[in-house]
Each structure stands twice: as C-alpha cells, then as structure tokens.
Design an enzyme around this catalytic site. Structure first.
Site, PDB file in Angstrom:
ATOM      1  N   MET A  44     -11.957   4.916  -0.413  1.00 27.36           N
ATOM      2  CA  MET A  44     -12.611   5.169   0.877  1.00 27.36           C
ATOM      3  C   MET A  44     -13.314   6.513   0.763  1.00 27.36           C
ATOM      4  O   MET A  44     -12.927   7.511   1.385  1.00 27.36           O
ATOM      5  CB  MET A  44     -11.561   5.155   1.996  1.00 27.36           C
ATOM      6  CG  MET A  44     -11.127   3.740   2.360  1.00 27.36           C
ATOM      7  SD  MET A  44      -9.540   3.705   3.198  1.00 27.36           S
ATOM      8  CE  MET A  44      -8.461   3.664   1.784  1.00 27.36           C
ATOM      9  N   ASP A  97      -6.775  -6.176   4.390  1.00 32.33           N
ATOM     10  CA  ASP A  97      -6.100  -4.871   4.425  1.00 32.33           C
ATOM     11  C   ASP A  97      -6.070  -4.324   5.847  1.00 32.33           C
ATOM     12  O   ASP A  97      -7.129  -4.036   6.426  1.00 32.33           O
ATOM     13  CB  ASP A  97      -6.875  -3.919   3.501  1.00 32.33           C
ATOM     14  CG  ASP A  97      -6.214  -2.562   3.326  1.00 32.33           C
ATOM     15  OD1 ASP A  97      -5.109  -2.355   3.870  1.00 32.33           O
ATOM     16  OD2 ASP A  97      -6.818  -1.715   2.639  1.00 32.33           O
ATOM     17  N   GLY A  98      -4.840  -4.162   6.376  1.00 37.49           N
ATOM     18  CA  GLY A  98      -4.679  -3.497   7.665  1.00 37.49           C
ATOM     19  C   GLY A  98      -3.963  -4.347   8.696  1.00 37.49           C
ATOM     20  O   GLY A  98      -4.405  -5.450   9.009  1.00 37.49           O
ATOM     21  N   GLY A  99      -2.836  -3.838   9.178  1.00 36.15           N
ATOM     22  CA  GLY A  99      -2.117  -4.525  10.246  1.00 36.15           C
ATOM     23  C   GLY A  99      -1.460  -5.824   9.821  1.00 36.15           C
ATOM     24  O   GLY A  99      -1.188  -6.685  10.658  1.00 36.15           O
ATOM     25  N   GLY A 125       1.135  -2.043   4.210  1.00 35.57           N
ATOM     26  CA  GLY A 125       1.637  -0.681   4.089  1.00 35.57           C
ATOM     27  C   GLY A 125       2.849  -0.447   4.951  1.00 35.57           C
ATOM     28  O   GLY A 125       3.996  -0.565   4.518  1.00 35.57           O
ATOM     29  N   HIS A 168      -1.347  -1.301  -4.275  1.00 32.09           N
ATOM     30  CA  HIS A 168      -2.598  -0.898  -3.628  1.00 32.09           C
ATOM     31  C   HIS A 168      -2.590   0.615  -3.400  1.00 32.09           C
ATOM     32  O   HIS A 168      -1.655   1.158  -2.801  1.00 32.09           O
ATOM     33  CB  HIS A 168      -2.711  -1.645  -2.298  1.00 32.09           C
ATOM     34  CG  HIS A 168      -4.001  -1.462  -1.572  1.00 32.09           C
ATOM     35  ND1 HIS A 168      -5.142  -2.197  -1.846  1.00 32.09           N
ATOM     36  CD2 HIS A 168      -4.336  -0.630  -0.552  1.00 32.09           C
ATOM     37  CE1 HIS A 168      -6.112  -1.831  -1.022  1.00 32.09           C
ATOM     38  NE2 HIS A 168      -5.661  -0.872  -0.228  1.00 32.09           N
ATOM     39  N   MET A 219      -8.812   8.588  -0.117  1.00 31.24           N
ATOM     40  CA  MET A 219      -9.659   8.958   1.041  1.00 31.24           C
ATOM     41  C   MET A 219     -10.223  10.356   0.836  1.00 31.24           C
ATOM     42  O   MET A 219      -9.532  11.228   0.312  1.00 31.24           O
ATOM     43  CB  MET A 219      -8.821   8.955   2.321  1.00 31.24           C
ATOM     44  CG  MET A 219      -8.174   7.629   2.616  1.00 31.24           C
ATOM     45  SD  MET A 219      -7.213   7.740   4.133  1.00 31.24           S
ATOM     46  CE  MET A 219      -6.378   6.151   4.073  1.00 31.24           C
ATOM     47  N   MET A 276     -11.522  -5.330   5.591  1.00 32.17           N
ATOM     48  CA  MET A 276     -10.681  -4.414   6.381  1.00 32.17           C
ATOM     49  C   MET A 276     -10.372  -5.082   7.727  1.00 32.17           C
ATOM     50  O   MET A 276     -11.290  -5.451   8.465  1.00 32.17           O
ATOM     51  CB  MET A 276     -11.408  -3.093   6.631  1.00 32.17           C
ATOM     52  CG  MET A 276     -11.560  -2.179   5.429  1.00 32.17           C
ATOM     53  SD  MET A 276     -10.060  -1.823   4.515  1.00 32.17           S
ATOM     54  CE  MET A 276      -8.997  -1.126   5.786  1.00 32.17           C
ATOM     55  N   SER A 316       0.844  -1.191   0.000  1.00 24.83           N
ATOM     56  CA  SER A 316       0.000   0.000   0.000  1.00 24.83           C
ATOM     57  C   SER A 316       0.880   1.242   0.000  1.00 24.83           C
ATOM     58  O   SER A 316       1.648   1.480   0.938  1.00 24.83           O
ATOM     59  CB  SER A 316      -0.898   0.014   1.238  1.00 24.83           C
ATOM     60  OG  SER A 316      -1.439   1.311   1.392  1.00 24.83           O
ATOM     61  N   ASP A 370      -4.750   3.891  -1.914  1.00 27.12           N
ATOM     62  CA  ASP A 370      -5.821   4.250  -0.985  1.00 27.12           C
ATOM     63  C   ASP A 370      -6.278   5.686  -1.205  1.00 27.12           C
ATOM     64  O   ASP A 370      -5.561   6.632  -0.877  1.00 27.12           O
ATOM     65  CB  ASP A 370      -5.308   4.113   0.459  1.00 27.12           C
ATOM     66  CG  ASP A 370      -5.071   2.671   0.832  1.00 27.12           C
ATOM     67  OD1 ASP A 370      -6.045   1.907   0.856  1.00 27.12           O
ATOM     68  OD2 ASP A 370      -3.903   2.311   1.091  1.00 27.12           O
ATOM     69  N   HIS A 406      -8.381   1.360  -3.958  1.00 27.18           N
ATOM     70  CA  HIS A 406      -9.278   1.205  -2.808  1.00 27.18           C
ATOM     71  C   HIS A 406      -9.871   2.574  -2.490  1.00 27.18           C
ATOM     72  O   HIS A 406      -9.185   3.455  -1.958  1.00 27.18           O
ATOM     73  CB  HIS A 406      -8.448   0.652  -1.632  1.00 27.18           C
ATOM     74  CG  HIS A 406      -9.226   0.511  -0.356  1.00 27.18           C
ATOM     75  ND1 HIS A 406      -8.609   0.293   0.854  1.00 27.18           N
ATOM     76  CD2 HIS A 406     -10.557   0.547  -0.097  1.00 27.18           C
ATOM     77  CE1 HIS A 406      -9.529   0.201   1.808  1.00 27.18           C
ATOM     78  NE2 HIS A 406     -10.714   0.364   1.252  1.00 27.18           N
ATOM     79  N   PHE A 415      -6.282   5.072   8.088  1.00 27.24           N
ATOM     80  CA  PHE A 415      -4.893   5.308   8.494  1.00 27.24           C
ATOM     81  C   PHE A 415      -4.055   4.046   8.321  1.00 27.24           C
ATOM     82  O   PHE A 415      -4.565   2.934   8.513  1.00 27.24           O
ATOM     83  CB  PHE A 415      -4.827   5.729   9.976  1.00 27.24           C
ATOM     84  CG  PHE A 415      -5.664   6.944  10.269  1.00 27.24           C
ATOM     85  CD1 PHE A 415      -5.140   8.225  10.087  1.00 27.24           C
ATOM     86  CD2 PHE A 415      -6.973   6.807  10.687  1.00 27.24           C
ATOM     87  CE1 PHE A 415      -5.935   9.342  10.333  1.00 27.24           C
ATOM     88  CE2 PHE A 415      -7.771   7.917  10.934  1.00 27.24           C
ATOM     89  CZ  PHE A 415      -7.259   9.193  10.756  1.00 27.24           C
ATOM     90  N   GLY A 416      -2.777   4.251   8.031  1.00 28.26           N
ATOM     91  CA  GLY A 416      -1.841   3.138   8.050  1.00 28.26           C
ATOM     92  C   GLY A 416      -1.322   2.943   9.468  1.00 28.26           C
ATOM     93  O   GLY A 416      -1.546   3.776  10.349  1.00 28.26           O
TER      94      GLY A 416
HETATM   95  C1  DX5 Z   1      -6.147   1.914   5.619  1.00 28.76           C
HETATM   96  C2  DX5 Z   1      -5.750   1.526   4.235  1.00 28.76           C
HETATM   97  C3  DX5 Z   1      -4.647   0.536   4.141  1.00 28.76           C
HETATM   98  C4  DX5 Z   1      -3.362   0.965   4.799  1.00 28.76           C
HETATM   99  C5  DX5 Z   1      -2.854  -0.253   5.485  1.00 28.76           C
HETATM  100  O1  DX5 Z   1      -7.327   2.609   5.599  1.00 28.76           O
HETATM  101  O2  DX5 Z   1      -6.849   0.983   3.510  1.00 28.76           O
HETATM  102  O3  DX5 Z   1      -4.429   0.094   2.806  1.00 28.76           O
HETATM  103  O4  DX5 Z   1      -2.388   1.442   3.920  1.00 28.76           O
HETATM  104  O5  DX5 Z   1      -1.764   0.109   6.264  1.00 28.76           O
HETATM  105  P1  DX5 Z   1      -1.022  -0.876   7.237  1.00 28.76           P
HETATM  106  O6  DX5 Z   1      -0.548  -2.071   6.411  1.00 28.76           O
HETATM  107  O7  DX5 Z   1       0.085  -0.046   7.772  1.00 28.76           O
HETATM  108  O8  DX5 Z   1      -2.021  -1.298   8.285  1.00 28.76           O
HETATM  109 ZN    ZN Z   2      -6.434   0.027   1.527  1.00 31.14          ZN
END
Ligand code: DX5
Ligand code: ZN
Length: 214
Positions: free
Chosen positions: A66, A173-175, A195, A31, A35, A135, A6, A33, A64, A141-142
C-alpha cells in the site's frame, strides 16, 4: 478455501511466535501489509522486517504494497522472498509495465483494487495476472467493517476473469470472518485474507482451519 492470515494484526513484540503459529496452521500463505503513510493514512512495517520473517515462515509470502511508486521496489520485494507482489491499480499509471517487471523478477503478479475501483479496469490485462486482490475495506487499517458490495464485486470479477480466459486467482482483503467468508466463497473467491478475526480469536489456529473449510 485458501486462507492468508494478515500479520498486521499480530503481536509485533512476538512476531516469531505468531509466524510459527501460522506455520502450524492450514494457512495457504502469509499476507504482509506494507504501508507508506502516503497512499494510505498509516505506516506498518517494511522490507527489513519481511526479510526476517522470510527466514522463519514456511508459508509463501503474499506482499501487499500500500505504497506509491511500487515499481521502484520490485527487486527488494523479490529479495524479501515474496511469492506474490501485490500492487495497487490506483498508484500504477503504467500497470502493464509493472506487471511485466514483477514477473521478470520471478514473482507472481497481483493487482489490488480499492473499494471504489471497478473490476472493468483490469479487462485488458486480466490474462497477464496471477492474482487480483479486491479490497473489501478501505486500505490502511485492520479491524474495519466489511463493505457489503464486495460480494457482488467478487461475482463481477469472476465473470470478467472467465470472459478473458484469465487464470488469475481472486483474493479478498478486509473484514473477513466466517459469515462474510462464506458469502465470498459462494461468490467465487479463491483466497481470503484475515487479520483481526484470526489474531484476536482465542484459538487462531482453529480459526484459520475453520475459515479454510469454507
Ligand atoms: C488493510 C490490510 C489488511 C488487513 C485486514 O489495509 O490490507 O490486510 O490486515 O485486516 P482485517 O482482516 O482485520 O480486516
Ligand atoms: Zn492486505
């Protein structure tokens, strides 16, 4: 395992360098993002930035969104070179129509679910989807912590897709890191978005390649 780094966690002052880094890795796609500060409490980047990325990325683009009212932007997303257009279930009262519009524009259709949205809401449309994105953090947020129930939710989604004879891939996606990634791989995920784990690591290419071996 397919990996989608990401770009949200990239160095925005060095985007070209970071896109080329991903080009040289085992990543399956890139990927992106988007927003809007309305659906999620943050603003990232938009279509002009993705247009420029398209010119240098050798990986398929996984966009993606958002944002509210994503159906307004189907043609713009297509013109940005997206292979996958990901829209959130939570902002699409007419999800079936949006999915048809995405496919008619020549893209692959993906639907994203927030952590509190159950996989069951996709049962009647599952066989028309190319991908479902779960998600595993709240979007916006990353660098957030992985929500543990996402592993069990991935299993439930795998079961639902099998029951509906859907060929949709499962993306999470996420963490994501090597530990959570292994749990997700065992639960039936096909693609992992990563990410901060990639971009904050000392050797991002090797990190992507390690994730892809899961
Ligand atoms: C969050 C995004 C993710 C983000 C993931 O809203 O959709 O794609 O970049 O970040 P990490 O991998 O750091 O959780
Ligand atoms: Zn994403």
């Amino acid at each position: 395992m397919k990996i989608a780094p990401s770009l949200l966690s990239a160095d925005f002052a060095n985007l070209e360098r970071d896109v080329r880094m991903v080009n040289g890795s085992e990543a399956a796609m890139l990927h992106l993002d988007v927003m809007d500060g309305v659906f999620v409490p943050n603003i990232s980047f938009g279509f002009p930035v993705i247009q420029s990325i398209k010119d240098i990325s050798e990986k398929p683009l996984d966009v993606h969104l958002m944002i509210v009212e994503p159906q307004k932007y189907v043609n713009q997303v297509r013109d940005c070179g997206a292979e996958y257009m990901n829209v959130h279930y939570e902002v699409c009262p007419h999800l079936h129509r949006v999915v048809q519009q995405i496919r008619a524009a020549g893209m692959k259709a993906a639907v994203t679910l927030n952590p509190a949205t159950p996989v069951e809401v996709l049962r009647d449309i599952a066989d028309e989807l190319d991908m479902v994105l779960l998600m595993s953090v709240n979007p916006g947020f990353g660098g957030q912590s992985f929500i543990e129930h996402s592993v069990e939710k991935t299993r439930r989604l795998r079961k639902l897709l099998d029951e509906t004879h859907s060929k949709a891939m499962i993306e999470i996606d996420g963490g994501v890191n090597l530990t959570t990634g292994k749990l997700l791989a065992d639960a039936g995920a096909d693609i992992l978005v990563a990410g901060s784990f990639v971009f904050a690591s000392p050797d991002p290419i090797s990190t992507i390649n390690q994730l892809s071996k899961l």
